[in-house]
Motif scaffolding. Structure first.
Motif, PDB file in Angstrom:
ATOM      1  N   ASP A 188       0.827  -1.208   0.000  1.00  0.00           N
ATOM      2  CA  ASP A 188       0.000   0.000   0.000  1.00  0.00           C
ATOM      3  C   ASP A 188       0.860   1.257   0.000  1.00  0.00           C
ATOM      4  O   ASP A 188       0.573   2.217  -0.730  1.00  0.00           O
ATOM      5  CB  ASP A 188      -0.932   0.010   1.211  1.00  0.00           C
ATOM      6  N   GLN A 192       1.334   4.174  -2.946  1.00  0.00           N
ATOM      7  CA  GLN A 192       1.019   5.584  -2.685  1.00  0.00           C
ATOM      8  C   GLN A 192       2.148   6.502  -3.148  1.00  0.00           C
ATOM      9  O   GLN A 192       1.899   7.623  -3.594  1.00  0.00           O
ATOM     10  CB  GLN A 192       0.787   5.803  -1.189  1.00  0.00           C
ATOM     11  N   LYS A 208       6.739  11.883  -2.432  1.00  0.00           N
ATOM     12  CA  LYS A 208       5.585  11.491  -1.629  1.00  0.00           C
ATOM     13  C   LYS A 208       5.099  12.681  -0.821  1.00  0.00           C
ATOM     14  O   LYS A 208       5.846  13.623  -0.560  1.00  0.00           O
ATOM     15  CB  LYS A 208       5.913  10.309  -0.713  1.00  0.00           C
TER      16      LYS A 208
END
Length: 285
Positions: A188, A192, A208
């Motif tokens: 996950d 992302q 990020k």
């Protein structure tokens, strides 16, 4: 004199507000309730019903505990109370199921804190500078942006090669780097984060989202040639522009730099450089 250490709740804010820490503005005031719930804990050391030291921990990626938020009332300093509370909080973190590493991050010139962490057997890692900027066009080369990596397997290849196999420090969040392990990189999380690599597939970069008061594009780049790779800063600026358009608020680029990185920066570099922070920690067996 009655001394007590206890776990705090959001209802204990008034005790924190009454402390004389010498800090004109403290981010803890605005997020005190959040620091007492979820993966966060705060503890207070009290004398005769007055809280004189605050400390806590936060859990990251289920297996990492980071100590922090140490605050002392200046009227009671020099009596070993801060050491007593940090020691207590460390022991509480060690009791948690699944914790494999415990650490703390402190400024390089905070000698008392570094001495305390040494006494607690938290070994130092390398210093990192948090470098922030709004306009990095001076670092661009006029080259095209790098290609996005969409395959999870390819993302894992880079992470395994540069971090897992080497045990290098990975900047998991702004202010929160950790020694790399598989625990940090769930599917996950990797999905992302945005990964890009250059044309000859010899370099990659991660961008990020993070927020520490301001919106941040957190950049992870594990090489020294941070200012000389064609297309790197074009790639970063592309995602930064998207972040600013999405938030419509103040936003910055944040990149963690080593002392070697700092030495390669040109005189006209665009970064605001914080004082270096040193990660300390130990594995939990």
């Amino acid at each position: 004199m009655i001394k007590d250490i206890r776990l705090l709740s959001s209802n204990d804010f008034s005790y924190f507000d009454a402390m004389e820490t010498g800090m004109d503005s403290d981010y803890i005031s605005s997020i005190f309730a959040d620091l007492t719930t979820g993966d966060n804990r705060l503890y207070g050391l009290f004398l005769d019903g007055r809280m004189i030291v605050l400390c806590g921990y936060s859990i990251y990626a289920k297996h990492y505990a980071m100590l922090g938020r140490l605050r002392s009332d200046q009227r009671f300093s020099g009596n070993g109370y801060a050491t007593e509370l940090v020691t207590y909080v460390l022991k509480e973190a060690q009791k948690l199921s699944g914790i494999r590493w415990i650490g703390a991050n402190t400024e390089e010139d905070n000698v008392p804190a570094r001495r305390l962490l040494k006494r607690l057997n938290l070994a130092p890692y390398l210093p990192l500078y948090g470098a922030t900027a709004e306009d990095t066009t001076v670092l661009e080369s006029g080259s095209h942006s790098w290609q996005p990596i969409t395959r999870l397997a390819r993302k894992r290849e880079w992470i395994d090669k540069l971090y897992i196999q080497t045990g290098a420090i990975f900047p998991y969040e702004c202010f929160y780097p950790f020694p790399a392990s598989d625990d940090l990189f769930s599917n996950d999380i990797l999905n992302q984060w945005s990964f890009y690599e250059n044309d000859d597939r010899t370099r990659f970069v991660i961008t990020k989202y993070d927020r520490k008061k301001y919106h941040l594009l957190h950049v992870v780049y594990p090489w020294r040639d941070v200012t000389s790779q064609p297309g790197l800063w074009e790639t970063i600026r592309h995602d930064y522009v998207k972040l600013k358009q999405h938030t419509n608020e103040t936003a910055y680029i944040w990149i963690d730099l080593t002392k070697d990185n700092i030495q390669t920066l040109p005189d006209n570099h665009p970064f605001q450089l914080s004082a270096p922070w040193i990660l300390h920690g130990m594995p939990v067996t």
